[in-house]
Scaffold this active site. Structure first.
Site, short mmCIF file in Angstrom:
data_model
loop_
_atom_site.label_atom_id
_atom_site.label_comp_id
_atom_site.label_asym_id
_atom_site.label_seq_id
_atom_site.Cartn_x
_atom_site.Cartn_y
_atom_site.Cartn_z
N GLN A 233 -0.59 19.53 14.10
CA GLN A 233 -0.45 18.52 13.04
C GLN A 233 -0.90 19.10 11.69
O GLN A 233 -0.72 20.27 11.48
CB GLN A 233 -1.21 17.22 13.38
CG GLN A 233 -0.59 16.43 14.53
CD GLN A 233 -0.93 16.98 15.91
OE1 GLN A 233 -2.09 17.17 16.24
NE2 GLN A 233 0.07 17.25 16.72
N ASP B 221 4.19 20.50 10.86
CA ASP B 221 5.44 21.26 10.84
C ASP B 221 5.54 22.25 9.67
O ASP B 221 6.63 22.50 9.16
CB ASP B 221 6.66 20.30 10.81
CG ASP B 221 6.67 19.36 12.00
OD1 ASP B 221 6.22 19.78 13.07
OD2 ASP B 221 7.12 18.21 11.84
N GLY C 269 4.91 20.33 18.11
CA GLY C 269 6.11 21.11 18.44
C GLY C 269 6.01 22.36 17.59
O GLY C 269 6.17 22.30 16.38
N HIS C 270 5.69 23.48 18.21
CA HIS C 270 5.41 24.71 17.47
C HIS C 270 6.47 25.76 17.80
O HIS C 270 6.56 26.22 18.94
CB HIS C 270 4.01 25.23 17.85
CG HIS C 270 2.90 24.35 17.35
ND1 HIS C 270 1.57 24.60 17.61
CD2 HIS C 270 2.92 23.24 16.58
CE1 HIS C 270 0.84 23.67 17.02
NE2 HIS C 270 1.63 22.83 16.39
N LYS D 133 3.32 26.54 11.28
CA LYS D 133 2.03 27.07 11.80
C LYS D 133 2.25 28.10 12.90
O LYS D 133 1.68 29.18 12.88
CB LYS D 133 1.15 25.92 12.36
CG LYS D 133 0.70 24.92 11.32
CD LYS D 133 -0.13 23.81 11.93
CE LYS D 133 0.65 22.88 12.83
NZ LYS D 133 1.66 22.05 12.16
#
Ligand code: GDP
Ligand code: IMO
Ligand code: MG
Length: 422
Positions: free
Chosen positions: A224, A13, A40-41, A16
């Protein structure tokens, strides 16, 4: 022209996706190389928020290609959902995405086992995203995984599923007291996937090398982060893949000669979700302030993220293992208003300096902090290093000196326009 790898340098988080979206402008192909829908991006464009779980964040750029690499574990149901949501928003996924035939499928039993394992080891639970990541990668190692390319030969697929279900159903019923699956149930899921996305499947290893030979620039999108790496991170409180540089090569088929830049994405402070040691975790008051200012709630599970101070010692290790050539520093704006900002510059273990301790022993260390003067000014309008208040500049320089890797990009807000080169 070489390939660039963008790796989360902390516990995930780090922002990225936001940086990938920025770097995509100078690339031709964006590739996810590991993990699955545990990621979750978030990318914010003109106040519209996109959250990606499986599809590379570069997909928002119509003129670029995206690849789901062989190292990814792909949930066929979530994939179709994600693709359809994006297509409805006018994003052209079908013409711009290819999926590796060697990626493994996450199937419903993986998710059930993930949740059941967490339940089973309540006192020592990992705090997983329950997306089936660990059980799927375990099946890959046990050679009982189902690969994306397997769906091209239905007879072969059916015989594989029949064998695999013999094992999985025993496990589901005997160990976890869960219902078994029929071959038809799994076939249905995979045939739906084939119908909707079958034409996206390719040998992506060969494709990427061919594109490199044609002078194309590849950007590898990590999910990650280094601290969650199965080998280098805070084991067992890690994910089940290798977000670090080794995973980038394995998960795409590129080699070390192809990669010329490794960019570590790091927050100007640190967060982590789920269980596990976190030496520079902030006290309740500062932690809550960071969480609220940074809107630190998980993009996949909505869980509040744990928050803490920048850990330069962690970053040094991250730089060493990943061969970071640059750092992109995100969320600097979140620190505005703190009178003093702490930076962890080393660890103490039982009264002795222990900076070199491996991450899996982080539960034993205490942080050694240096305090830096903060700034009051709103920095979200700054678009160059020189425009930042002097205390903010000093903070960035301090981090750079401590870590020993140049900070080349700075981000001061969630939108696309809030990133600049230092
Ligand atoms: P990722 O998993 O590394 O892609 O990061 P996430 O998307 O899970 O979390 C990063 C969050 O921070 C998202 O909500 C982003 O929109 C937001 N974000 C990214 N960069 C910045 C920044 O520089 N400032 C602020 N305030 N928010 C940012
Ligand atoms: P992105 O790509 C932050 C954490 C989980 C848990 C551990 C294992 O958005 O940075 P898993 O479901 O992978 O078996 O969970 O890893 N985790 C993440 N934390 N960001 C992520 O992804 C994460 N993906 C997994 O919270 O502690
Ligand atoms: Mg995330």
């Amino acid at each position: 022209m070489g390939s660039i790898v963008a790796i989360g340098a902390q516990w995930g988080d780090e922002g990225k996706a936001k940086m990938i979206d920025y770097l995509t402008r100078e690339s031709d192909i964006v590739v996810r190389y590991q993990g699955g829908a545990n990621a979750g991006h978030t990318v914010v464009v003109n106040d519209e928020k996109f959250v990606f779980h499986l599809i590379p964040s570069g997909i928002l750029h119509e003129d670029k290609k995206c690849v789901i690499g062989n190292g990814v574990v792909l949930d066929p149901i979530l994939f179709i959902e994600e693709m359809e949501v994006l297509e409805k928003k006018g994003i052209n996924v079908k013409d711009n995405l290819v999926i590796s035939d060697a990626a493994h499928f996450i199937l419903p039993y993986h998710k059930i086992i993930d949740a059941a394992l967490e339940e089973f080891q309540q006192e020592n639970k990992i705090g997983t995203t329950k997306r089936g990541i660990g059980p799927c990668y375990s099946d890959k190692c046990l050679r009982i995984g189902i690969r994306v390319g397997d769906i091209m030969d239905e007879k072969y697929l059916k015989s594989r599923i029949t064998t695999v279900l013999k094992i999985k159903n025993l496990q589901l019923q005997g160990t976890y007291n869960e219902k078994p699956f029929t071959v038809e149930e799994i076939m249905d899921i995979l045939m739906t996937f084939k119908k909707k996305a079958g034409n996206l499947i390719k040998n992506t290893q060969t494709y990427l090398h061919q594109e490199i030979a044609h002078g194309k620039k590849i950007l590898l999108e990590g999910a990650q982060g280094y601290g969650l790496d199965m080998d280098h991170g805070t084991y067992p409180y890690v994910t089940s893949s290798n977000p670090s540089i080794g995973g980038a090569l394995l998960g795409t088929g590129l080699n070390s000669v192809n990669v010329t830049e490794v960019i570590g994405i790091a927050k100007a402070y640190v967060t982590r979700v789920g269980e596990g040691p976190f030496p520079s975790e902030a006290d309740e008051e500062a932690g809550e302030r960071l969480r609220v200012n940074g809107n630190e709630f998980g993009a996949t599970t909505g869980r509040p993220r744990r928050t803490g101070w920048f850990d330069a010692t962690l970053l040094k290790k991250s730089a060493m293992i990943n061969g970071l050539t640059q750092i992109a520093l995100t969320k600097l704006d979140v620190l505005t208003g703190f009178e003093k900002i702490k930076v962890c510059v080393g660890y103490d273990m039982d009264g002795e300096r222990a900076d070199d301790v491996c991450l899996s022993r982080y539960y034993k260390v205490k942080p050694i902090y240096v305090e830096i003067d903060g700034w009051e000014e709103n920095i979200s309008k700054c678009r160059s290093f020189e425009e930042l208040p002097i205390n903010c500049q000093n903070y960035v320089k301090f981090l750079e000196d401590e870590v020993g890797t140049p900070i080349t990009y700075i981000s001061v807000g969630p939108g696309r326009e809030y990133t600049f080169k230092k």
